[in-house]
Design a protein around this motif. Structure first.
Motif, PDB file in Angstrom:
ATOM      1  N   THR A   7     -15.018   5.951  12.443  1.00 36.16           N
ATOM      2  CA  THR A   7     -15.920   5.994  13.599  1.00 36.16           C
ATOM      3  C   THR A   7     -15.409   7.007  14.619  1.00 36.16           C
ATOM      4  O   THR A   7     -16.210   7.685  15.270  1.00 36.16           O
ATOM      5  N   ASP A   8     -14.084   7.142  14.740  1.00 38.56           N
ATOM      6  CA  ASP A   8     -13.543   8.185  15.624  1.00 38.56           C
ATOM      7  C   ASP A   8     -14.030   9.562  15.188  1.00 38.56           C
ATOM      8  O   ASP A   8     -14.274  10.443  16.011  1.00 38.56           O
ATOM      9  N   ALA A   9     -14.140   9.740  13.865  1.00 38.35           N
ATOM     10  CA  ALA A   9     -14.557  11.041  13.334  1.00 38.35           C
ATOM     11  C   ALA A   9     -16.053  11.266  13.504  1.00 38.35           C
ATOM     12  O   ALA A   9     -16.550  12.365  13.253  1.00 38.35           O
ATOM     13  N   GLY A  10     -16.776  10.206  13.886  1.00 35.11           N
ATOM     14  CA  GLY A  10     -18.213  10.370  14.117  1.00 35.11           C
ATOM     15  C   GLY A  10     -19.101   9.594  13.164  1.00 35.11           C
ATOM     16  O   GLY A  10     -20.329   9.663  13.265  1.00 35.11           O
ATOM     17  N   ALA A  11     -18.483   8.874  12.247  1.00 34.85           N
ATOM     18  CA  ALA A  11     -19.304   8.044  11.348  1.00 34.85           C
ATOM     19  C   ALA A  11     -19.830   6.846  12.132  1.00 34.85           C
ATOM     20  O   ALA A  11     -19.208   6.412  13.101  1.00 34.85           O
ATOM     21  N   GLN A  12     -20.976   6.345  11.732  1.00 31.62           N
ATOM     22  CA  GLN A  12     -21.502   5.137  12.360  1.00 31.62           C
ATOM     23  C   GLN A  12     -21.182   3.953  11.469  1.00 31.62           C
ATOM     24  O   GLN A  12     -21.273   4.044  10.247  1.00 31.62           O
ATOM     25  N   LEU A  13     -20.808   2.857  12.077  1.00 35.34           N
ATOM     26  CA  LEU A  13     -20.407   1.673  11.328  1.00 35.34           C
ATOM     27  C   LEU A  13     -21.359   0.532  11.632  1.00 35.34           C
ATOM     28  O   LEU A  13     -21.642   0.241  12.793  1.00 35.34           O
ATOM     29  N   LEU A  14     -21.874  -0.094  10.577  1.00 36.90           N
ATOM     30  CA  LEU A  14     -22.745  -1.253  10.747  1.00 36.90           C
ATOM     31  C   LEU A  14     -22.148  -2.411   9.951  1.00 36.90           C
ATOM     32  O   LEU A  14     -22.053  -2.332   8.729  1.00 36.90           O
ATOM     33  N   CYS A  15     -21.745  -3.464  10.674  1.00 34.98           N
ATOM     34  CA  CYS A  15     -21.104  -4.599  10.009  1.00 34.98           C
ATOM     35  C   CYS A  15     -22.108  -5.723   9.763  1.00 34.98           C
ATOM     36  O   CYS A  15     -23.266  -5.635  10.141  1.00 34.98           O
ATOM     37  N   SER A  16     -21.634  -6.798   9.159  1.00 38.39           N
ATOM     38  CA  SER A  16     -22.438  -8.004   8.896  1.00 38.39           C
ATOM     39  C   SER A  16     -23.741  -7.681   8.178  1.00 38.39           C
ATOM     40  O   SER A  16     -24.767  -8.295   8.427  1.00 38.39           O
ATOM     41  N   LEU A  50      -8.401   1.795   9.468  1.00 39.15           N
ATOM     42  CA  LEU A  50      -8.911   2.979   8.773  1.00 39.15           C
ATOM     43  C   LEU A  50     -10.393   3.204   9.082  1.00 39.15           C
ATOM     44  O   LEU A  50     -10.838   4.353   9.258  1.00 39.15           O
ATOM     45  N   ALA A  51     -11.157   2.116   9.188  1.00 35.58           N
ATOM     46  CA  ALA A  51     -12.581   2.249   9.516  1.00 35.58           C
ATOM     47  C   ALA A  51     -12.745   2.796  10.931  1.00 35.58           C
ATOM     48  O   ALA A  51     -13.680   3.569  11.206  1.00 35.58           O
ATOM     49  N   ASN A  52     -11.834   2.418  11.836  1.00 35.63           N
ATOM     50  CA  ASN A  52     -11.889   2.982  13.183  1.00 35.63           C
ATOM     51  C   ASN A  52     -11.660   4.487  13.159  1.00 35.63           C
ATOM     52  O   ASN A  52     -12.207   5.222  13.979  1.00 35.63           O
ATOM     53  N   ALA A  63      -0.471   3.414  11.798  1.00 33.50           N
ATOM     54  CA  ALA A  63      -1.041   2.448  10.849  1.00 33.50           C
ATOM     55  C   ALA A  63      -0.428   1.067  11.080  1.00 33.50           C
ATOM     56  O   ALA A  63       0.755   0.953  11.379  1.00 33.50           O
ATOM     57  N   PRO A  64      -1.257   0.009  10.963  1.00 33.67           N
ATOM     58  CA  PRO A  64      -0.745  -1.350  11.193  1.00 33.67           C
ATOM     59  C   PRO A  64       0.045  -1.856   9.992  1.00 33.67           C
ATOM     60  O   PRO A  64      -0.453  -2.594   9.163  1.00 33.67           O
ATOM     61  N   VAL A  69       0.851  -1.177   0.000  1.00 34.40           N
ATOM     62  CA  VAL A  69       0.000   0.000   0.000  1.00 34.40           C
ATOM     63  C   VAL A  69       0.900   1.245   0.000  1.00 34.40           C
ATOM     64  O   VAL A  69       1.986   1.233   0.581  1.00 34.40           O
ATOM     65  N   TYR A  70       0.456   2.288  -0.727  1.00 38.17           N
ATOM     66  CA  TYR A  70       1.191   3.558  -0.779  1.00 38.17           C
ATOM     67  C   TYR A  70       0.318   4.614  -0.114  1.00 38.17           C
ATOM     68  O   TYR A  70      -0.536   5.216  -0.758  1.00 38.17           O
ATOM     69  N   PRO A  71       0.509   4.853   1.176  1.00 33.62           N
ATOM     70  CA  PRO A  71      -0.495   5.624   1.917  1.00 33.62           C
ATOM     71  C   PRO A  71      -0.292   7.130   1.954  1.00 33.62           C
ATOM     72  O   PRO A  71      -0.908   7.790   2.780  1.00 33.62           O
ATOM     73  N   ARG A  72       0.548   7.700   1.096  1.00 32.65           N
ATOM     74  CA  ARG A  72       0.841   9.128   1.218  1.00 32.65           C
ATOM     75  C   ARG A  72      -0.403  10.004   1.143  1.00 32.65           C
ATOM     76  O   ARG A  72      -0.439  11.090   1.733  1.00 32.65           O
ATOM     77  N   ILE A  73      -1.439   9.525   0.451  1.00 35.17           N
ATOM     78  CA  ILE A  73      -2.662  10.317   0.329  1.00 35.17           C
ATOM     79  C   ILE A  73      -3.284  10.536   1.708  1.00 35.17           C
ATOM     80  O   ILE A  73      -4.054  11.479   1.926  1.00 35.17           O
ATOM     81  N   LEU A  74      -2.912   9.688   2.674  1.00 35.89           N
ATOM     82  CA  LEU A  74      -3.470   9.832   4.023  1.00 35.89           C
ATOM     83  C   LEU A  74      -2.924  11.062   4.744  1.00 35.89           C
ATOM     84  O   LEU A  74      -3.472  11.467   5.769  1.00 35.89           O
ATOM     85  N   ASP A  75      -1.822  11.652   4.215  1.00 36.03           N
ATOM     86  CA  ASP A  75      -1.291  12.878   4.825  1.00 36.03           C
ATOM     87  C   ASP A  75      -2.397  13.893   5.062  1.00 36.03           C
ATOM     88  O   ASP A  75      -2.401  14.621   6.048  1.00 36.03           O
ATOM     89  N   GLU A  76      -3.347  13.920   4.100  1.00 34.87           N
ATOM     90  CA  GLU A  76      -4.440  14.891   4.182  1.00 34.87           C
ATOM     91  C   GLU A  76      -5.423  14.564   5.286  1.00 34.87           C
ATOM     92  O   GLU A  76      -6.047  15.440   5.843  1.00 34.87           O
ATOM     93  N   LEU A  77      -5.609  13.260   5.537  1.00 33.79           N
ATOM     94  CA  LEU A  77      -6.665  12.847   6.460  1.00 33.79           C
ATOM     95  C   LEU A  77      -6.133  12.523   7.851  1.00 33.79           C
ATOM     96  O   LEU A  77      -6.768  12.828   8.862  1.00 33.79           O
ATOM     97  N   ILE A  78      -4.993  11.869   7.891  1.00 33.72           N
ATOM     98  CA  ILE A  78      -4.451  11.414   9.169  1.00 33.72           C
ATOM     99  C   ILE A  78      -2.970  11.785   9.217  1.00 33.72           C
ATOM    100  O   ILE A  78      -2.114  10.981   8.841  1.00 33.72           O
TER     101      ILE A  78
END
Lengths: 101, 259, 437
Positions: free
Chosen positions: C121-130, C116-118, C68-69, C52-61
């Motif tokens: 949810t940290d930002a306030g999004a709601q997550l519904l799995c399954s 990344l999904a966490n 990141a794991p 993965v090339y995550p440089r685009i995440l500079d903007e978000l995180i």
């Protein structure tokens, strides 16, 4: 019938598949139209499915399993017989669960 | 009154909580609790003894229609008696009609929690059920040795433990699934520490060191030729009180390498 | 458009890298957003090659690399041209990639996507799995007004739906954004996660600590157009092949057979000797790039990630997660702006296309639009590897008493032997230059 080579390693295909976790649901998410498959001479799904879910039968048809499905979509994409494979995702929370991929 | 569903959460030893879950038998037990609750017009309480990750199982139960969820906080592995006591203490004060348990957990333990729990809360027990029929009475079919079956009428209060194939857990409705994510789970403190033996071993005799063979060459050859008969130990009939007998059995197991 | 009351401002389908980035943008803009995932947790359905090339995440995180794991940071990249008996490797190593902000990284998707999904949810999004989204809700005018899930009472409404539902994207297909599905646009990736002690991996691949290796291979797929890869994780090696679907079916070769023969190649076998198979996995890749893009904006609908076929398979560049994260981020941003303006119709959502157009997402794809086809062409796959390997072999072969032939002669002779026409060689060279140049 396609005879597959078996000298590709010491691990059996079942053992290979046993390394992936599948949370199997009782409803099949793959449905195959048996009549359409009997008229199919190429049977691409038999060769291409990475989980070997499709097995040719002696009467020219195709037997299928759905349990150990990676949910990749290869089967319906390669299928040349329109509508022979109806494919959807298994119920939420079920099916393949990857660990270290 | 209240129907209780007991769920055991397990995280696989080689993976983290994302891959944890409850056994199919526990899922069945939850379904029976929900059906009993609906039939009797009672609330369903889901309970687990386990770590915070087990909240996932409780939220799933709430999503499916349980009204209340309690987690007895326990990080360590516990003896079945302790688990039963913890559940009994957590539901003390709840007017229990039926308690539904799975007859095995994902780690295939002893399956004895339901029996201990029945003893703790002084309820009837119907364990290892392969069929349950809800009519005017609760009728349960139980597996016995030798392919026999036992059909029981189980009146409340009672503990039922069911096999996984008895019922398929319903699909949680969307509204329930959304609400359950932020629902309250009551957490109570659980028993501390563990009385479990620290190491788990397979159920078979351990290799043990034998004393060097005694006697001369000829005797040893004779002993071997006799097919082991010469060294074979014979049963010793003893007459003991139950307590002494238990001690004697444990000592013998120890001697044979089972300890 | 009259403001209607909905369950959520936005619903994002699929909590992969695209969906999570979309949800982060929407939640940070103060919109109510539901992120729906069909697996038991985000990442559980996701598999890729391994980098993965995550440089685009500079903007978000900012400082994403601190949390990141990640398994290993790629400091060594090898491109290998292979025939059954030969291998030519171009090997590059840079210690500049061993420190922030890094370059490529190996990671497991169930870990990375979950992380990344966490963040969402940290930002306030709601997550519904399954929960599987089985279709979209539409009003009489055909505008998307929500989603239908596979749960009882499973309908939810929203002002905008973002489809990040992966390569099979049943949503984009249902809304008619895709043309006819063509199997030749797709490849099948199959991979083995092979366990080896960390020290063994360090030793065999020549790296230390968290440094990792990325090996891409062409010519290792037994005549089925595709490629192979070997990536190092901390204590496993990801090894797999990517196979063009129609060719795979036509050649009557099983995917696991092709992996097995790749593993037996003398250039690969010593790397993985004694490794134990930990996990076998497979996934389909939208490989054709620019040529297969669906419409990315529908009425009340945006499409991002693999669902939008935003995967770059351009030979020396094999990327997808970064395109997913970026397209998801822009989709979330465009949707948030449209929601604020109160116009979620097609023209209100259009800025999404502008954002993609002015960023690497479409620029890279436009520039490299001919490359995926070139890389998977029969010549590159079946003729050029042998041609090049033979040239190198003859250059290095000491054939005394015969004097060394000149490079020119080797080239002419080998071209003839490989049966490659000058015309094709020049044309492919031009296509390559146009893309890579």
């Amino acid at each position: 019938m396609t005879a597959f080579r078996t000298d590709w390693g010491t691990i059996s295909f079942d053992d290979r598949m046993a390394t992936s976790e599948f949370r199997i649901h009782e409803r099949a998410h793959i449905v195959v139209d048996g009549d359409a498959c009997r008229g199919c001479s190429t049977q691409e799904c038999v060769v291409a499915c990475p989980a070997r879910l499709f097995v040719p039968t002696s009467d020219g048809g195709v037997l299928f399993n759905y349990e150990q499905c990676f949910e990749c979509g290869t089967c319906y994409l390669v299928c040349n017989t329109k509508g022979a494979i109806s494919w959807n995702y298994p119920e939420g929370g079920h099916g393949i669960v990857f660990h270290q991929t | 009154m209240t129907v209780v569903a007991c769920l055991k959460w397990l995280t696989p030893h080689d993976a983290d909580d994302r891959f944890g879950g409850i056994s199919p038998a526990d899922s069945s037990a939850l379904e029976w609790a929900l059906r009993l609750g609906e039939q009797r017009g009672e609330d369903v309480l889901a309970i687990t003894v386990g770590p915070a990750a087990a909240d996932t199982a409780l939220r799933d139960a709430l999503a499916c229609g349980a009204q209340r969820a309690i987690r007895v906080d326990a990080v360590d592995e516990l003896l079945s008696t302790d688990v039963a006591a913890a559940i009994a203490s957590a539901i003390d004060g709840v007017d229990v009609s039926y308690v539904c348990c799975g007859d095995y957990s994902l780690d295939r333990g002893t399956g004895s929690v339901p029996a201990f729990l029945a003893a703790q809360i002084e309820a009837r027990q119907a364990l290892g059920l392969i069929e349950v029929v809800l009519g005017s009475d609760v009728i349960a079919l139980r597996r016995l040795d030798g392919g026999r079956r036992e059909r029981l009428r189980v009146d409340a209060p009672a503990v039922l433990s069911v096999e996984g194939a008895t019922a398929t857990l319903r699909r949680a409705p969307l509204s329930g699934a959304l609400a359950a994510r932020n629902a309250t789970i009551e957490v109570v403190a659980g028993p501390v520490g563990s009385h479990l033996p620290t190491a788990r071993r397979p159920y078979r005799p351990r290799a043990r060191v034998l004393p060097p063979p005694k006697g001369g060459t000829l005797e040893r050859v004779q002993s071997l030729l006799s097919g082991g008969a010469a060294t074979k130990s014979h049963g010793v009939p003893v007459e003991l009180s139950p307590d002494e007998a238990a001690e004697r059995i444990l000592a013998a197991l120890d001697e044979w390498g089972y300890a | 458009m009259a403001e209607r009351s909905t369950d959520f401002d936005a619903i994002v389908v699929g909590a992969g890298p695209a969906g999570s980035c979309a949800a982060i943008e929407l939640a940070r803009a103060g919109k109510s957003v539901l992120l729906i995932e069909r697996g038991p947790f985000p990442g559980s359905k996701n598999m890729y090659g391994g980098v993965v090339y995550p440089r685009i995440l500079d903007e978000l995180i900012p400082q994403w690399w601190e949390e990141a794991p990640i398994q290993r940071w790629v400091t060594r990249r090898s491109t290998m041209i292979m025939t059954p008996t030969q291998a030519l490797t171009i090997d590059f190593r840079s210690q500049n990639w061993a420190a922030p902000p890094y370059n490529g990284a190996t990671a497991y998707r169930p870990d990375f996507d979950h992380w990344l999904a966490n963040k969402a949810t940290d930002a306030g999004a709601q997550l519904l799995c399954s929960t599987v989204v089985t279709g979209v809700l539409r009003d009489s005018a055909g505008n998307v007004t929500g989603v239908r899930t596979d749960r009882p009472d499973g309908d939810l409404t929203a002002k905008v739906v973002i489809a990040c539902d992966g390569v099979n994207s049943f949503i984009a297909k249902e809304v008619g954004l895709y043309g006819k599905a063509d199997a030749s646009n797709y490849t099948l990736g199959v991979k083995e996660t092979l366990a080896l002690p960390k020290e063994t991996i360090d030793e065999r691949f020549g790296v230390r600590g968290r440094e990792g290796v990325d090996i891409e291979v062409v010519g290792c797929t037994e005549g089925v157009n595709g490629g192979g890869f070997v990536y190092t994780n901390l204590d496993t090696v990801s090894l797999g092949v990517v196979l063009k679907l129609p060719k795979l079916a036509a050649q009557k070769k099983r995917p696991e057979e092709i992996i097995a023969s790749f593993k037996k190649h003398p250039a690969i076998a010593p790397l993985i000797e004694g490794a134990e198979l930990k996990e076998y996995s497979a996934h389909v890749i939208p490989e054709a790039g620019y040529k297969m893009f669906p419409k990315l904006v529908g009425p009340g609908l945006l499409v991002a990630g693999d669902a939008a076929a935003l995967c770059l398979a351009a030979g020396i560049w094999l990327e997808g997660v970064n395109f997913a994260m970026a397209s998801g981020m822009y989709a979330g941003r465009a949707a948030a702006q449209a929601l604020t303006r109160g116009n979620t119709g097609p023209d209100g959502l259009k800025p999404y296309l502008t954002m993609l157009d002015t960023s690497f997402v479409l620029k890279d794809h436009q520039k490299l639009q001919e490359i995926p086809h070139l890389v998977l062409s029969d010549r590159v796959q079946n003729q050029y590897p042998g041609f090049i390997a033979n040239i190198v072999e003859r250059m290095f072969r000491v054939d005394n008493p015969t004097p060394k032939p000149g490079l020119r002669r080797i080239l002419l002779e080998e071209r003839k032997r490989a049966g490659i026409r000058w015309r094709d060689l020049l044309r492919d060279g031009r296509t390559g230059m146009k893309g890579f140049g």
